[in-house]
Design an enzyme around this catalytic site. Sequence first.
Site, PDB file in Angstrom:
ATOM      1  CD1 TRP A 181      40.771  36.609  45.875  1.00 44.10           C
ATOM      2  CD2 TRP A 181      39.618  36.543  47.785  1.00 44.10           C
ATOM      3  NE1 TRP A 181      42.036  36.409  46.450  1.00 44.10           N
ATOM      4  CE2 TRP A 181      41.283  36.561  47.677  1.00 44.10           C
ATOM      5  CE3 TRP A 181      38.603  36.360  49.232  1.00 44.10           C
ATOM      6  CZ2 TRP A 181      42.015  35.949  49.219  1.00 44.10           C
ATOM      7  CZ3 TRP A 181      38.970  35.750  49.766  1.00 44.10           C
ATOM      8  CH2 TRP A 181      40.774  36.212  50.318  1.00 44.10           C
ATOM      9  CD  GLU A 222      38.714  39.858  44.468  1.00 46.39           C
ATOM     10  OE1 GLU A 222      38.097  39.487  44.442  1.00 46.39           O
ATOM     11  OE2 GLU A 222      39.225  40.424  44.054  1.00 46.39           O
ATOM     12  CE  LYS A 224      44.722  39.834  49.490  1.00 49.75           C
ATOM     13  NZ  LYS A 224      43.842  39.766  50.273  1.00 49.75           N
ATOM     14  CG  ASP A 255      40.280  44.144  45.380  1.00 49.36           C
ATOM     15  OD1 ASP A 255      41.565  45.560  45.941  1.00 49.36           O
ATOM     16  OD2 ASP A 255      39.800  43.653  46.265  1.00 49.36           O
ATOM     17  CG  HIS A 258      43.495  42.183  44.700  1.00 52.22           C
ATOM     18  ND1 HIS A 258      42.720  41.597  44.966  1.00 52.22           N
ATOM     19  CD2 HIS A 258      43.450  42.575  46.898  1.00 52.22           C
ATOM     20  CE1 HIS A 258      42.273  40.777  46.158  1.00 52.22           C
ATOM     21  NE2 HIS A 258      42.728  41.561  47.173  1.00 52.22           N
ATOM     22  CG  HIS A 282      36.949  43.606  43.946  1.00 46.14           C
ATOM     23  ND1 HIS A 282      37.074  42.065  44.946  1.00 46.14           N
ATOM     24  CD2 HIS A 282      35.250  43.300  43.069  1.00 46.14           C
ATOM     25  CE1 HIS A 282      35.834  41.271  44.446  1.00 46.14           C
ATOM     26  NE2 HIS A 282      35.210  42.392  43.378  1.00 46.14           N
ATOM     27  CG  ASP A 290      44.254  43.808  49.655  1.00 44.72           C
ATOM     28  OD1 ASP A 290      43.430  44.505  48.989  1.00 44.72           O
ATOM     29  OD2 ASP A 290      43.718  43.077  49.818  1.00 44.72           O
ATOM     30  CG  ASP A 292      40.431  45.360  51.267  1.00 44.29           C
ATOM     31  OD1 ASP A 292      39.503  45.735  50.306  1.00 44.29           O
ATOM     32  OD2 ASP A 292      41.093  44.765  51.696  1.00 44.29           O
ATOM     33  CG  ASP A 322      36.513  43.886  48.222  1.00 40.07           C
ATOM     34  OD1 ASP A 322      35.800  44.025  49.164  1.00 40.07           O
ATOM     35  OD2 ASP A 322      37.565  42.735  47.711  1.00 40.07           O
TER      36      ASP A 322
HETATM   37  C1  RNT Z   1      39.998  39.447  49.110  1.00 41.67           C
HETATM   38  C2  RNT Z   1      38.925  40.273  47.728  1.00 41.67           C
HETATM   39  C3  RNT Z   1      37.872  39.413  48.049  1.00 41.67           C
HETATM   40  C4  RNT Z   1      37.217  40.076  48.924  1.00 41.67           C
HETATM   41  C5  RNT Z   1      35.807  39.267  49.273  1.00 41.67           C
HETATM   42  C6  RNT Z   1      35.345  40.157  50.568  1.00 41.67           C
HETATM   43  O1  RNT Z   1      41.465  40.520  49.080  1.00 41.67           O
HETATM   44  O2  RNT Z   1      39.807  41.317  47.422  1.00 41.67           O
HETATM   45  O3  RNT Z   1      37.751  40.356  46.630  1.00 41.67           O
HETATM   46  O4  RNT Z   1      37.873  41.511  49.669  1.00 41.67           O
HETATM   47  O5  RNT Z   1      35.369  38.482  48.340  1.00 41.67           O
HETATM   48 ZN    ZN Z   2      38.956  41.929  46.071  1.00 43.43          ZN
END
Ligand code: RNT
Ligand code: ZN
Length: 424
Positions: A181, A222, A224, A255, A258, A282, A290, A292, A322
Amino acid sequence: MTRIYDLARAEFADWGVDTETALTALAAIPISVHCWQGDDVGGFEQRSGTSGGGIQATGNHPGRARNPDELRADLEFSFAQIPGKHRVNLHAFYLDTDQTPDRDQIEYQHFTPWVDWARDKGLGLDFNPTFFAHPKADDNLTLSHPNAGIRDFWIEHGRRCREIAARIGQELGSAVVNNIWVPDGSKDTPVDRMAARQRLESSLDAMLAQPLPRSQMLDAVESKLFGIGVESMTVGSHEFYLGYAIRKNVALCLDMGHFHPTESVADKLSAVALSVPDILLHVSRPVRWDSDHVVVLNDDLLAMAQELVFADLLHRTRIGLDFFDATISRTAAWVIGVRNMQKALLRAFLLPQALLKKAEDQLDFTSRLILSEEARDLPFAAVWSEFCARAEVPSGQTLCAELNRYQTEVSNRAGTKPLRGIGT
Ligand code: RNT
Ligand code: ZN
């Protein structure tokens, strides 16, 4: 005395579902637990990390792990509260060494304490190159940077990470996913998106050029939508990486944070699975963006698990978590998140899949809806408790007590960082 589990087992049997088969299936699914929840995505480089990434852990709850030993201790405690055998997902900047290699100098030897520990505990490992929190990523440009020297630096980092991942996979006898990523993007509207994407593509090509055995490592990419400071354009967008994964035969990482909040990531699974060989998830929880957040047992998570099971995708999907919440106990965050992922999978295994699919096949949408809604009340909890009991891990009130006890133990760790995000 009839146990609650036995009653539940009989009820599921009425629906054509065998709870023992579900328990066996669940026990076989490892969840890749992200190391970065343990220290708010700080990493252990013995150099001052700087900016970037567009991601942010907020909060200042006491007890953050400050070094690899503390992180491993926290992980061990957490795994003792989680049924099953799992994996730990390392980021390259969590190296464990007295040396101070820059990102383009890291080697397998900088990670051997992690590998020895994982072997000892029977855990698998996964890996990620770290393309943020570094002076050469200050502009939120790495593999797509216009400057070839900077691109080469990050290409070298990525190459080394692949080799390290493969070596770890070889040592542990279990293929390591190496997930790429990059934060690359633009705060304001760019004028040459094509050039940026071409640079990212050729950097990735250079990074991935060396063939490595699939039995040792698996490349994943990955995408985003946007990040803090890269609101207008992300170079590695979904379309970019979907195409790249298809052309290069690498895993696609989805993810859950994302995409646009109204998009269903669960819906994407069957669509992309027709074109990409492997999927990495993720599992995260976006709240408005996003953000998290720790994953909870909500509709998004249930839908994701149901798709994995109903579309028969588990054998080519790696499930990683994640999220990073620094406002609560770091260990509780892990335990809650992993257990919720497992609960979602268990529920999916316990759904009357055959009945539901039959109704849909026959265009009997009334029955499909009745069955789906009635199935919500099935005694899933009794089967989950049985799963925990057989694995000798706590559930319910006992779990709360354990989590609180450990948090009290680590709360007096000194030097907890003030509120910070990566790069703030
Ligand atoms: C960031 C991505 C990625 C990170 C990690 C720490 O938006 O989701 O996966 O969260 O690499
Ligand atoms: Zn991620």
